[in-house]
Design a protein around this motif. Structure first.
Motif, PDB file in Angstrom:
ATOM      1  N   THR A   4     -94.848 -77.972 -61.883  1.00  0.00           N
ATOM      2  CA  THR A   4     -93.501 -78.057 -62.438  1.00  0.00           C
ATOM      3  C   THR A   4     -93.262 -79.495 -62.871  1.00  0.00           C
ATOM      4  O   THR A   4     -93.537 -80.421 -62.112  1.00  0.00           O
ATOM      5  CB  THR A   4     -92.458 -77.644 -61.369  1.00  0.00           C
ATOM      6  N   ASP A  30     -88.106 -81.522 -67.865  1.00  0.00           N
ATOM      7  CA  ASP A  30     -87.989 -80.994 -69.226  1.00  0.00           C
ATOM      8  C   ASP A  30     -88.536 -81.943 -70.291  1.00  0.00           C
ATOM      9  O   ASP A  30     -89.181 -81.496 -71.243  1.00  0.00           O
ATOM     10  CB  ASP A  30     -86.525 -80.666 -69.552  1.00  0.00           C
ATOM     11  N   ASP A  31     -88.293 -83.247 -70.144  1.00  0.00           N
ATOM     12  CA  ASP A  31     -88.765 -84.178 -71.169  1.00  0.00           C
ATOM     13  C   ASP A  31     -90.285 -84.234 -71.220  1.00  0.00           C
ATOM     14  O   ASP A  31     -90.870 -84.328 -72.296  1.00  0.00           O
ATOM     15  CB  ASP A  31     -88.161 -85.571 -70.981  1.00  0.00           C
ATOM     16  N   ALA A  79     -92.259 -81.706 -70.243  1.00  0.00           N
ATOM     17  CA  ALA A  79     -92.654 -80.397 -70.766  1.00  0.00           C
ATOM     18  C   ALA A  79     -92.572 -80.382 -72.291  1.00  0.00           C
ATOM     19  O   ALA A  79     -93.452 -79.819 -72.964  1.00  0.00           O
ATOM     20  CB  ALA A  79     -91.778 -79.303 -70.166  1.00  0.00           C
ATOM     21  N   ALA A  80     -91.535 -81.005 -72.832  1.00  0.00           N
ATOM     22  CA  ALA A  80     -91.389 -81.058 -74.292  1.00  0.00           C
ATOM     23  C   ALA A  80     -92.561 -81.806 -74.919  1.00  0.00           C
ATOM     24  O   ALA A  80     -93.067 -81.404 -75.973  1.00  0.00           O
ATOM     25  CB  ALA A  80     -90.063 -81.718 -74.664  1.00  0.00           C
TER      26      ALA A  80
END
Length: 84
Positions: free
Chosen positions: A8, A11-12, A14-15
């Motif tokens: 996990t 978000d940044d 993952a982007a």
């Protein structure tokens, strides 16, 4: 041999990973680089040299300066003094 794992990430990150062609290779390369740094720091600590983030930043600046001077011998000597 390889193994599938799940991680996990924020978000940044993952982007950024979404933009990679081969996420597995990208992540494996990043982890391998981190493990190499960790082993180098452990080796240095085993020999009485405890680096700090400030010391590493200084060394990076010093190496960049030596590299920018286009004096290969100075660069090699500085890398040797830094234990690289």
């Amino acid at each position: 041999m390889s193994r599938r794992i799940t991680v996990t990430v924020p978000d940044d990150i993952a982007a950024q990973l979404d933009e990679q062609i081969n996420v597995s290779a990208y992540v494996a390369s990043a982890v391998a680089a981190r493990l190499t740094r960790d082993r180098a720091h452990a080796h240095q600590a085993d020999h009485g040299f405890h680096s700090t983030p400030e010391g590493r930043a200084w060394a990076k600046r010093a190496l960049a300066t030596a590299d920018d001077s286009h004096d290969p011998q100075a660069y090699v000597e500085l890398r040797s003094r830094l234990g690289l």
